[in-house]
Design an enzyme around this catalytic site. Structure first.
Site, PDB file in Angstrom:
ATOM      1  N   HIS A   1      -0.794  -4.056  -8.997  1.00 20.21           N
ATOM      2  CA  HIS A   1      -2.191  -3.666  -9.232  1.00 20.21           C
ATOM      3  C   HIS A   1      -2.699  -2.630  -8.242  1.00 20.21           C
ATOM      4  O   HIS A   1      -3.850  -2.205  -8.324  1.00 20.21           O
ATOM      5  CB  HIS A   1      -3.101  -4.901  -9.261  1.00 20.21           C
ATOM      6  CG  HIS A   1      -3.424  -5.491  -7.926  1.00 20.21           C
ATOM      7  ND1 HIS A   1      -4.633  -5.312  -7.305  1.00 20.21           N
ATOM      8  CD2 HIS A   1      -2.692  -6.270  -7.103  1.00 20.21           C
ATOM      9  CE1 HIS A   1      -4.644  -5.954  -6.157  1.00 20.21           C
ATOM     10  NE2 HIS A   1      -3.472  -6.549  -6.004  1.00 20.21           N
TER      11      HIS A   1
ATOM     12  N   GLN B   1       0.812  -1.217   0.000  1.00 22.11           N
ATOM     13  CA  GLN B   1       0.000   0.000   0.000  1.00 22.11           C
ATOM     14  C   GLN B   1       0.849   1.272   0.000  1.00 22.11           C
ATOM     15  O   GLN B   1       0.306   2.371  -0.086  1.00 22.11           O
ATOM     16  CB  GLN B   1      -0.932   0.024   1.223  1.00 22.11           C
ATOM     17  CG  GLN B   1      -2.080  -0.962   1.146  1.00 22.11           C
ATOM     18  CD  GLN B   1      -3.103  -0.621   0.080  1.00 22.11           C
ATOM     19  OE1 GLN B   1      -3.143   0.486  -0.437  1.00 22.11           O
ATOM     20  NE2 GLN B   1      -3.932  -1.588  -0.272  1.00 22.11           N
TER      21      GLN B   1
ATOM     22  N   CYS C   1     -14.822 -11.564   4.356  1.00 19.07           N
ATOM     23  CA  CYS C   1     -16.220 -11.927   4.146  1.00 19.07           C
ATOM     24  C   CYS C   1     -16.336 -13.434   4.307  1.00 19.07           C
ATOM     25  O   CYS C   1     -15.692 -14.184   3.587  1.00 19.07           O
ATOM     26  CB  CYS C   1     -16.675 -11.505   2.747  1.00 19.07           C
ATOM     27  SG  CYS C   1     -18.409 -11.839   2.423  1.00 19.07           S
TER      28      CYS C   1
ATOM     29  N   SER D   1       3.382  -4.815  -5.115  1.00 15.14           N
ATOM     30  CA  SER D   1       2.389  -5.373  -6.032  1.00 15.14           C
ATOM     31  C   SER D   1       1.996  -4.309  -7.039  1.00 15.14           C
ATOM     32  O   SER D   1       1.801  -3.146  -6.685  1.00 15.14           O
ATOM     33  CB  SER D   1       1.152  -5.839  -5.255  1.00 15.14           C
ATOM     34  OG  SER D   1       0.229  -6.464  -6.118  1.00 15.14           O
TER      35      SER D   1
END
Length: 384
Positions: free
Chosen positions: A201, A179, A329, A199
């Site tokens: 993406h 991040q 989730c 990363s």
């Protein structure tokens, strides 16, 4: 209905220039970089160029970058690789309770293999206390893994101080910077860091490609075997198209990173100010550090007491606004974030938290629309 996207911390759209940079390696220059013929040499040249570009951006030697399939593999390579290489020196690892699950779940697996893991607490803003790190260090500590920027509340960890402490005690230091890349300046030539995960993406590059920085002195046991790619540290044919896209995304953000930082800070302020004007300061709570120096500007975690996270997210989605909970989730029901739990926030704050994250495509108009929609949703639910 045009979607308003506030989930850039989850993933970002691939920029047209990035897609253009990738396309030739999917259609025309499709050689294997390990092949010795001209097609292979062409692919290898693209690989070297990309490695040089990304290494220059983060301040390391090209030979210190290992291309991976993304942040998760980079984190796993750092933890499993370093633990296996240094097992004879000790079996104690230090991390924090607010790490990404790519680190936390890897640590759980290492515990099953006989390692001992200390998960440090954080303060109410989500930051690790340096004194807690110091007290956790033992004679058999071989690795510390602390993320640079928290993916849920944007807290920036004291990486330099932790790194200096680790170095003084002969402990390897790994930083998950997924991040942080593109949002904070990173100079590995001066940071006391032994391994750092990236990363593509998260900065408008393609999914499925990342990198791990490993300092020259860092010994790693590979996760994958089968070839001599990546200096025998990560076997497998290199994904040249995605690597080229990663490189192009880095080139783009390098040109305008300061402007992007200013834009993200402005958008964040606009959102908070809009909520204050429409709701009042007592109707919402901003989670995470308040000081700009202690947080990344592109992540804004807000709780709306009285309205559950799930209710708010569903209502926003119906209005064409994509946001996130930042939590796992399970079986279709949202669980309370492990990050907010570690921050020991009140239950009503944890259960009403929503993460808004901004990116290159976010506009002030979208932020203002979202604030108005949130106020409408809050009013509708309150009067139901």
């Amino acid at each position: 209905m045009t979607m308003i996207y506030f989930d850039y911390a989850a993933t970002t759209p691939v920029l047209p220039e990035v897609a253009d940079a990738m396309l030739p390696y999917l259609t025309q220059m499709y050689g294997n970089a390990s092949s010795i013929h001209s097609a292979g040499r062409e692919a290898r040249a693209a690989l070297h160029h990309a490695r040089d570009t990304i290494a220059s951006f983060v301040g390391c030697a090209p030979s210190q970058l290992i291309f991976t399939s993304g942040g998760t593999e980079s984190d796993n390579m750092a933890l499993f690789g370093a633990a296996a290489a240094r097992e004879s020196d000790g079996k104690h690892i230090i991390t924090s309770q607010t790490e990404h699950h790519a680190v936390l779940h890897a640590c759980e697996q290492l515990e099953k293999r006989g390692f001992e893991v200390t998960c440090l607490p954080v303060d109410p803003t989500g930051r690790v206390r340096l004194e807690d790190v110091r007290q956790a260090v033992r004679a058999d500590t071989i690795l510390i893994s602390i993320m640079y920027v928290n993916n849920e509340v944007g807290a920036i960890q004291p990486i330099e101080q932790i790194g200096e402490l680790a170095r003084a005690n002969g402990i390897l230091f790994h930083v998950d910077a997924v991040q942080a890349l593109g949002h904070l300046p990173i100079d590995l030539s001066r940071l006391p860091v032994d391994m750092m995960s990236f990363s593509a993406h998260k900065l408008n590059g393609p999914k499925g490609i990342g990198a791990l920085y490993a300092a020259k002195h860092t010994k790693l046991e590979p996760l994958l075997y089968g070839g001599n790619q990546e200096r025998k540290r990560r076997a497998g044919t290199e994904n040249i198209a995605s690597i080229a896209g990663f490189s192009k995304a880095v080139q783009i953000i390098e040109r305008n990173m300061y402007e992007m930082q200013q834009k993200m800070e402005k958008l964040r302020l606009e959102m908070v100010t809009g909520l204050e004007q429409l709701l009042g300061q007592d109707r919402f709570v901003v989670n995470g550090p308040k000081a700009p120096a202690e947080r990344a500007p592109h992540i804004l975690n807000v709780s709306f007491p009285g309205v559950s996270t799930e209710t708010m997210l569903m209502n926003l989605d119906l209005e064409g606004i994509a946001a996130a909970s930042g939590s796992a989730c399970t079986s279709g029901s949202l669980e309370v974030s492990h990050v907010l739990k570690a921050m020991q926030l009140p239950d009503e704050i944890m259960r009403s938290a929503v993460r808004f994250s901004f990116g290159s495509g976010t506009t002030t108009e979208e932020v203002n629309i979202a604030a108005q929609k949130i106020a409408t949703i809050m009013g509708r639910i309150r009067n139901y």
